[in-house]
Scaffold this active site. Structure first.
Site: not given
Ligand code: IMP
Length: 190
Positions: A11-12, A68, A150
């Site tokens: 997704n990212k 992050d 989220y």
């Molecule tokens: P990380 O940046 O991958 O460590 O993300 C940390 C947490 O935040 C994970 O549970 C992701 O699913 C959530 N997260 C990161 N980016 C988003 C976003 O754009 N929308 C919703 N949740 C996000």
């Protein structure tokens, strides 16, 4: 220019690929045969982003960036923040994290929250940070099937639908990650 985005989150990756202009080729960890879990052991978004990007640069030799992201909820004093991925436990799913947030905010009128993304870019060993945030609130229940994490419970300010009810380009135009990437792209063009 080739740049590794230190993630395997599809997704990212797809969110970022549409934001980056032609001329910058984004490689994933998979593309460079990096199949290990990157270290993410600091207590801040900045620290974790730098740690992941530097790990790839040091061990694989590619210029690289890592992000992050944390969801910061006012009445929970900024939680889940840096713990957003594993808020409901080590092996939890996005659904579990969402349910925990909704439970903690049960009966709470103040639902102000924001997403914050920090991107760490490493070019030839030197590091630059970019930050983006998106303010909004936590909804009473889930809505929408797009996006990830989220997204179904985050209502950005000025909109009447959650991130999970938006198309990817709509979310990217206003999101924390979109804003951080905009700054990254501007920097790369200088
Ligand atoms: P990380 O940046 O991958 O460590 O993300 C940390 C947490 O935040 C994970 O549970 C992701 O699913 C959530 N997260 C990161 N980016 C988003 C976003 O754009 N929308 C919703 N949740 C996000």
């Amino acid at each position: 220019m080739k740049l590794v985005f230190a993630t395997n989150n599809p997704n990212k990756l797809s969110e970022i690929k549409v934001l980056v202009p032609e001329g910058i080729e984004i490689l994933s960890l998979h593309d460079i045969d990096c199949n290990e879990e990157l270290p993410e052991t600091t207590l801040t978004l900045e620290g974790n982003a730098c740690q992941k990007a530097m790990y790839v640069f040091d061990n694989y030799g590619y210029n690289c960036f890592a992000d992050d992201t944390g969801l910061e909820i006012d009445v929970l004093k900024g939680e889940p923040g840096v713990y957003s991925a594993r808020y409901a436990g080590k092996e939890c799913k996005a659904e579990d994290n969402i349910n925990l947030v909704l439970k903690k905010l049960d009966g709470e009128a103040n639902r102000i929250a924001k997403f914050r993304t920090v991107i760490a870019l490493i070019i030839d060993g030197s590091e630059t940070l970019f930050e983006g945030e998106c303010k909004g609130e936590i909804t009473l229940g889930k809505a929408g099937k797009e996006g990830f994490g989220y997204d179904p419970i985050f209502l950005p300010n000025g909109f009447d639908k959650t991130f999970a009810e938006m198309k990817q380009n709509e979310k990217g135009a206003i999101s924390h990650r979109g804003k951080a990437v905009e700054k990254l792209v501007e920097f790369l063009h200088r």
